[in-house]
Design a protein around this motif. Structure first.
Motif, PDB file in Angstrom:
ATOM      1  N   PRO A  93       6.765 -53.720 -24.943  1.00 24.06           N
ATOM      2  CA  PRO A  93       7.757 -52.661 -24.721  1.00 24.06           C
ATOM      3  C   PRO A  93       7.222 -51.297 -25.137  1.00 24.06           C
ATOM      4  O   PRO A  93       6.529 -51.166 -26.146  1.00 24.06           O
ATOM      5  CB  PRO A  93       8.932 -53.093 -25.606  1.00 24.06           C
ATOM      6  CG  PRO A  93       8.312 -53.941 -26.667  1.00 24.06           C
ATOM      7  CD  PRO A  93       7.163 -54.641 -26.025  1.00 24.06           C
TER       8      PRO A  93
ATOM      9  N   SER B  71       3.802 -47.893 -14.011  1.00 21.01           N
ATOM     10  CA  SER B  71       4.155 -49.312 -14.044  1.00 21.01           C
ATOM     11  C   SER B  71       3.255 -50.138 -13.137  1.00 21.01           C
ATOM     12  O   SER B  71       2.908 -51.277 -13.458  1.00 21.01           O
ATOM     13  CB  SER B  71       5.620 -49.502 -13.636  1.00 21.01           C
ATOM     14  OG  SER B  71       6.488 -48.960 -14.607  1.00 21.01           O
TER      15      SER B  71
ATOM     16  N   ASP C 293       6.528 -52.756 -20.573  1.00 17.56           N
ATOM     17  CA  ASP C 293       7.947 -52.640 -20.231  1.00 17.56           C
ATOM     18  C   ASP C 293       8.477 -51.307 -20.761  1.00 17.56           C
ATOM     19  O   ASP C 293       8.533 -51.090 -21.971  1.00 17.56           O
ATOM     20  CB  ASP C 293       8.740 -53.795 -20.847  1.00 17.56           C
ATOM     21  CG  ASP C 293       8.220 -55.157 -20.381  1.00 17.56           C
ATOM     22  OD1 ASP C 293       7.981 -55.298 -19.168  1.00 17.56           O
ATOM     23  OD2 ASP C 293       8.042 -56.047 -21.242  1.00 17.56           O
TER      24      ASP C 293
END
Length: 303
Positions: free
Chosen positions: A92, A114, A121
Protein backbone atom coordinates in the motif's frame (compact mmCIF):
# COMPACT_ATOMS: atom_id res chain seq x y z
CA UNK A 1 -5.65 -14.36 17.33
CA UNK A 2 -3.92 -11.59 15.36
CA UNK A 3 -1.79 -10.21 18.19
CA UNK A 4 0.16 -7.88 15.92
CA UNK A 5 -3.08 -6.42 14.61
CA UNK A 6 -4.37 -5.88 18.14
CA UNK A 7 -1.09 -4.24 19.16
CA UNK A 8 -1.21 -1.93 16.16
CA UNK A 9 -4.77 -0.89 17.03
CA UNK A 10 -3.74 -0.24 20.63
CA UNK A 11 -0.84 1.96 19.44
CA UNK A 12 -3.16 3.90 17.13
CA UNK A 13 -5.62 4.51 19.99
CA UNK A 14 -2.87 5.88 22.24
CA UNK A 15 -1.31 8.03 19.50
CA UNK A 16 -4.65 9.45 18.35
CA UNK A 17 -5.88 10.08 21.87
CA UNK A 18 -9.22 8.32 21.58
CA UNK A 19 -10.91 5.23 20.21
CA UNK A 20 -13.02 7.34 17.83
CA UNK A 21 -9.98 9.08 16.34
CA UNK A 22 -8.11 5.77 15.97
CA UNK A 23 -11.15 4.28 14.24
CA UNK A 24 -11.20 7.12 11.70
CA UNK A 25 -7.44 6.76 11.07
CA UNK A 26 -7.75 3.02 10.42
CA UNK A 27 -11.04 3.10 8.53
CA UNK A 28 -12.73 0.97 11.21
CA UNK A 29 -15.78 1.42 13.38
CA UNK A 30 -15.31 2.63 16.95
CA UNK A 31 -16.97 -0.57 18.17
CA UNK A 32 -14.45 -2.74 16.29
CA UNK A 33 -11.53 -0.77 17.75
CA UNK A 34 -12.99 -1.05 21.25
CA UNK A 35 -13.41 -4.81 20.82
CA UNK A 36 -9.78 -5.12 19.69
CA UNK A 37 -8.59 -3.36 22.84
CA UNK A 38 -10.77 -5.63 24.99
CA UNK A 39 -9.36 -8.76 23.28
CA UNK A 40 -5.80 -7.55 23.82
CA UNK A 41 -6.49 -6.81 27.50
CA UNK A 42 -8.06 -10.25 27.91
CA UNK A 43 -5.05 -11.89 26.25
CA UNK A 44 -2.63 -10.05 28.56
CA UNK A 45 -4.76 -10.34 31.67
CA UNK A 46 -4.34 -6.65 32.53
CA UNK A 47 -6.24 -3.41 31.98
CA UNK A 48 -4.39 -1.19 29.49
CA UNK A 49 -6.81 1.72 29.23
CA UNK A 50 -9.03 3.41 31.76
CA UNK A 51 -12.12 4.37 29.77
CA UNK A 52 -15.18 6.44 30.58
CA UNK A 53 -17.80 7.94 28.29
CA UNK A 54 -15.84 11.21 28.21
CA UNK A 55 -12.16 10.35 28.65
CA UNK A 56 -9.50 7.73 28.14
CA UNK A 57 -6.12 7.30 29.82
CA UNK A 58 -3.37 4.69 29.98
CA UNK A 59 -3.22 2.64 33.14
CA UNK A 60 0.15 2.02 34.77
CA UNK A 61 0.32 -1.36 33.04
CA UNK A 62 -0.79 0.24 29.78
CA UNK A 63 1.99 2.82 29.97
CA UNK A 64 4.64 0.13 30.47
CA UNK A 65 3.19 -1.99 27.65
CA UNK A 66 2.97 0.95 25.23
CA UNK A 67 6.63 1.84 25.83
CA UNK A 68 7.62 -1.72 24.89
CA UNK A 69 5.42 -2.19 21.80
CA UNK A 70 5.24 1.29 20.24
CA UNK A 71 8.18 0.57 17.90
CA UNK A 72 6.94 -2.85 16.71
CA UNK A 73 4.98 -1.68 13.59
CA UNK A 74 7.92 0.40 12.37
CA UNK A 75 10.37 -2.45 12.98
CA UNK A 76 8.15 -4.85 11.08
CA UNK A 77 7.89 -2.39 8.19
CA UNK A 78 11.67 -1.92 8.08
CA UNK A 79 12.19 -5.68 8.19
CA UNK A 80 9.78 -6.11 5.28
CA UNK A 81 11.65 -3.44 3.32
CA UNK A 82 14.98 -5.17 3.98
CA UNK A 83 13.59 -8.52 2.87
CA UNK A 84 12.14 -7.14 -0.37
CA UNK A 85 14.73 -4.48 -1.21
CA UNK A 86 15.76 -6.27 -4.40
CA UNK A 87 12.23 -7.16 -5.43
CA UNK A 88 9.59 -5.21 -7.30
CA UNK A 89 8.11 -2.29 -5.29
CA UNK A 90 4.87 -3.43 -3.71
CA UNK A 91 2.33 -2.86 -0.98
CA UNK A 92 0.00 0.00 0.00
CA UNK A 93 1.10 3.55 -0.82
CA UNK A 94 -0.85 6.35 0.87
CA UNK A 95 -0.26 9.71 -0.83
CA UNK A 96 -1.45 13.10 0.43
CA UNK A 97 -1.69 16.12 -1.86
CA UNK A 98 -3.43 19.45 -2.15
CA UNK A 99 -6.86 19.22 -3.73
CA UNK A 100 -6.01 21.15 -6.91
CA UNK A 101 -2.72 19.32 -7.57
CA UNK A 102 -4.41 15.98 -6.99
CA UNK A 103 -7.30 16.84 -9.29
CA UNK A 104 -5.41 18.44 -12.17
CA UNK A 105 -1.96 16.82 -12.09
CA UNK A 106 -1.83 13.58 -10.12
CA UNK A 107 -5.14 12.06 -11.23
CA UNK A 108 -4.15 11.94 -14.93
CA UNK A 109 -0.74 10.42 -14.04
CA UNK A 110 -1.77 7.71 -11.58
CA UNK A 111 -3.05 5.17 -14.15
CA UNK A 112 0.38 5.16 -15.83
CA UNK A 113 2.09 4.70 -12.46
CA UNK A 114 -0.21 1.78 -11.62
CA UNK A 115 0.53 0.18 -14.98
CA UNK A 116 4.27 0.48 -14.31
CA UNK A 117 3.98 -0.80 -10.72
CA UNK A 118 0.93 -3.09 -10.56
CA UNK A 119 1.86 -4.47 -7.11
CA UNK A 120 1.61 -1.04 -5.46
CA UNK A 121 -1.86 -0.27 -4.08
CA UNK A 122 -2.49 3.49 -4.14
CA UNK A 123 -4.66 5.51 -1.81
CA UNK A 124 -4.83 9.24 -2.55
CA UNK A 125 -5.78 11.73 0.15
CA UNK A 126 -6.70 15.00 -1.57
CA UNK A 127 -7.02 17.82 0.96
CA UNK A 128 -5.78 21.35 1.67
CA UNK A 129 -5.67 20.83 5.43
CA UNK A 130 -2.45 19.99 7.26
CA UNK A 131 -1.86 16.22 7.38
CA UNK A 132 0.14 14.25 9.95
CA UNK A 133 2.17 11.50 8.28
CA UNK A 134 2.52 9.40 11.41
CA UNK A 135 -1.01 9.64 12.77
CA UNK A 136 -2.71 9.24 9.39
CA UNK A 137 -0.42 6.59 7.92
CA UNK A 138 0.80 8.87 5.12
CA UNK A 139 3.76 7.49 3.17
CA UNK A 140 4.45 10.64 1.15
CA UNK A 141 2.89 14.06 0.69
CA UNK A 142 3.15 16.49 -2.21
CA UNK A 143 3.48 20.08 -1.00
CA UNK A 144 4.32 23.53 -2.27
CA UNK A 145 7.09 25.60 -0.70
CA UNK A 146 4.77 27.56 1.59
CA UNK A 147 3.58 24.29 3.19
CA UNK A 148 7.01 22.91 4.14
CA UNK A 149 7.97 22.48 7.79
CA UNK A 150 11.25 21.76 9.55
CA UNK A 151 9.98 18.26 10.38
CA UNK A 152 9.77 17.29 6.69
CA UNK A 153 12.44 15.75 4.48
CA UNK A 154 11.60 17.41 1.16
CA UNK A 155 12.84 16.81 -2.40
CA UNK A 156 12.14 19.45 -5.03
CA UNK A 157 10.59 17.68 -7.99
CA UNK A 158 9.18 20.42 -10.23
CA UNK A 159 8.26 24.06 -10.72
CA UNK A 160 5.13 25.38 -12.36
CA UNK A 161 4.27 28.99 -13.23
CA UNK A 162 1.74 31.01 -11.34
CA UNK A 163 -0.39 32.98 -13.79
CA UNK A 164 -2.32 36.17 -13.05
CA UNK A 165 -5.63 36.05 -14.91
CA UNK A 166 -8.93 37.82 -15.32
CA UNK A 167 -11.90 37.58 -17.63
CA UNK A 168 -12.21 39.83 -20.70
CA UNK A 169 -15.39 41.33 -19.22
CA UNK A 170 -13.67 42.28 -15.95
CA UNK A 171 -10.69 43.83 -17.75
CA UNK A 172 -12.98 45.78 -20.09
CA UNK A 173 -14.59 47.41 -17.07
CA UNK A 174 -11.69 47.73 -14.63
CA UNK A 175 -8.74 48.15 -16.98
CA UNK A 176 -5.57 46.08 -17.33
CA UNK A 177 -2.94 46.34 -14.55
CA UNK A 178 0.45 47.19 -16.03
CA UNK A 179 2.58 46.50 -12.95
CA UNK A 180 2.21 44.49 -9.71
CA UNK A 181 1.67 47.79 -7.88
CA UNK A 182 -1.53 48.29 -9.89
CA UNK A 183 -3.09 45.20 -8.31
CA UNK A 184 -4.11 47.11 -5.19
CA UNK A 185 -6.55 49.07 -7.38
CA UNK A 186 -8.32 45.87 -8.51
CA UNK A 187 -10.64 43.24 -7.04
CA UNK A 188 -8.30 40.36 -6.22
CA UNK A 189 -9.49 36.79 -5.63
CA UNK A 190 -7.45 35.53 -2.71
CA UNK A 191 -6.85 31.94 -1.56
CA UNK A 192 -6.88 31.41 2.21
CA UNK A 193 -5.02 28.39 3.65
CA UNK A 194 -7.52 26.21 5.55
CA UNK A 195 -4.77 25.15 7.97
CA UNK A 196 -3.88 28.50 9.53
CA UNK A 197 -6.01 31.16 7.86
CA UNK A 198 -3.12 32.83 6.01
CA UNK A 199 -3.64 34.34 2.57
CA UNK A 200 -1.55 32.83 -0.23
CA UNK A 201 0.79 35.76 -0.98
CA UNK A 202 1.00 37.26 -4.45
CA UNK A 203 4.74 37.23 -5.02
CA UNK A 204 6.96 38.47 -7.83
CA UNK A 205 10.65 38.40 -8.69
CA UNK A 206 12.40 41.65 -9.61
CA UNK A 207 16.16 41.76 -10.29
CA UNK A 208 16.51 38.38 -8.60
CA UNK A 209 14.73 39.52 -5.42
CA UNK A 210 11.36 38.33 -4.19
CA UNK A 211 8.67 40.82 -3.20
CA UNK A 212 4.99 40.61 -2.31
CA UNK A 213 2.41 42.72 -4.11
CA UNK A 214 -0.21 44.51 -2.04
CA UNK A 215 -3.71 43.41 -3.00
CA UNK A 216 -7.30 44.35 -2.19
CA UNK A 217 -9.30 41.13 -1.62
CA UNK A 218 -12.50 41.11 -3.64
CA UNK A 219 -13.31 37.51 -2.75
CA UNK A 220 -11.63 35.12 -0.30
CA UNK A 221 -11.95 31.35 -0.67
CA UNK A 222 -10.18 28.15 0.43
CA UNK A 223 -10.78 26.35 -2.90
CA UNK A 224 -8.63 27.42 -5.85
CA UNK A 225 -10.97 25.87 -8.44
CA UNK A 226 -13.82 28.00 -7.12
CA UNK A 227 -11.57 31.06 -7.35
CA UNK A 228 -10.83 30.21 -10.99
CA UNK A 229 -14.54 30.04 -11.79
CA UNK A 230 -15.24 33.31 -10.01
CA UNK A 231 -12.51 34.91 -12.12
CA UNK A 232 -13.90 33.38 -15.32
CA UNK A 233 -17.28 34.93 -14.51
CA UNK A 234 -15.92 38.46 -14.08
CA UNK A 235 -15.23 38.49 -10.33
CA UNK A 236 -11.73 39.93 -10.48
CA UNK A 237 -8.06 38.97 -10.86
CA UNK A 238 -6.86 35.55 -9.72
CA UNK A 239 -3.41 34.10 -9.11
CA UNK A 240 -3.64 30.52 -10.37
CA UNK A 241 -1.23 27.66 -10.92
CA UNK A 242 -0.77 27.12 -14.65
CA UNK A 243 -2.42 23.68 -14.51
CA UNK A 244 -5.58 25.33 -13.11
CA UNK A 245 -5.55 28.41 -15.33
CA UNK A 246 -4.61 26.97 -18.73
CA UNK A 247 -7.97 25.40 -19.69
CA UNK A 248 -9.72 28.71 -18.97
CA UNK A 249 -7.10 30.60 -20.99
CA UNK A 250 -7.37 28.15 -23.90
CA UNK A 251 -11.15 28.58 -23.97
CA UNK A 252 -10.91 32.38 -23.84
CA UNK A 253 -12.66 32.65 -20.47
CA UNK A 254 -9.52 34.11 -18.88
CA UNK A 255 -6.75 36.32 -20.18
CA UNK A 256 -3.22 36.06 -18.81
CA UNK A 257 -1.76 39.28 -17.35
CA UNK A 258 1.88 40.37 -17.03
CA UNK A 259 3.04 38.42 -20.08
CA UNK A 260 6.57 38.94 -21.44
CA UNK A 261 5.33 41.19 -24.23
CA UNK A 262 3.26 43.31 -21.86
CA UNK A 263 4.44 46.80 -21.00
CA UNK A 264 6.69 47.21 -17.97
CA UNK A 265 6.96 43.47 -17.24
CA UNK A 266 10.73 43.64 -17.65
CA UNK A 267 10.89 44.87 -14.06
CA UNK A 268 8.98 41.96 -12.45
CA UNK A 269 7.69 38.45 -13.11
CA UNK A 270 5.45 36.14 -11.06
CA UNK A 271 7.25 33.82 -8.67
CA UNK A 272 6.78 30.17 -9.75
CA UNK A 273 5.18 27.38 -7.73
CA UNK A 274 7.83 25.00 -6.37
CA UNK A 275 6.57 21.45 -5.77
CA UNK A 276 8.12 19.05 -3.26
CA UNK A 277 7.80 15.36 -2.37
CA UNK A 278 7.91 15.03 1.43
CA UNK A 279 8.46 12.26 3.98
CA UNK A 280 8.96 12.45 7.73
CA UNK A 281 12.20 10.45 8.00
CA UNK A 282 14.77 8.86 5.73
CA UNK A 283 13.64 5.35 6.68
CA UNK A 284 10.32 6.18 4.98
CA UNK A 285 12.11 6.34 1.61
CA UNK A 286 11.41 2.69 0.84
CA UNK A 287 11.22 1.13 -2.62
CA UNK A 288 7.59 2.05 -3.35
CA UNK A 289 8.04 5.67 -2.16
CA UNK A 290 11.23 6.09 -4.21
CA UNK A 291 9.47 4.60 -7.24
CA UNK A 292 6.65 7.12 -6.93
CA UNK A 293 8.97 10.10 -6.42
CA UNK A 294 11.11 9.15 -9.42
CA UNK A 295 8.04 8.55 -11.59
CA UNK A 296 6.44 11.86 -10.63
CA UNK A 297 9.65 13.86 -11.10
CA UNK A 298 10.15 12.37 -14.56
CA UNK A 299 6.51 12.88 -15.57
CA UNK A 300 6.54 16.53 -14.49
CA UNK A 301 9.91 17.14 -16.13
CA UNK A 302 8.60 15.90 -19.49
CA UNK A 303 5.20 17.56 -19.12
Amino acid sequence: MDILGLINTFIRVVENGSIAAAARAQGMSAAAVSQSITRLETHLGVRLLSRTTRSMALTESGTRYFDKVRHIPREIDLASQAATVASEPQGPLRIATTAAFGRHVLAPLLPAFSAAYPRIDIELLSTDRRVDHRLEGIDISIRIKAQLTDQMIARHIASRPFLFCASPAYLDGAGIPATPQDLQEHACLVFRYPTDGRFLPWTFIRDGKRFEARVKPGFVCDDIDIIARIAANGGGIARLASFVAQPFIDSGQLLQLFQPDSRNLACAEPEPMDIYACVTERSALNAKVRAFIDFLAEALRSD
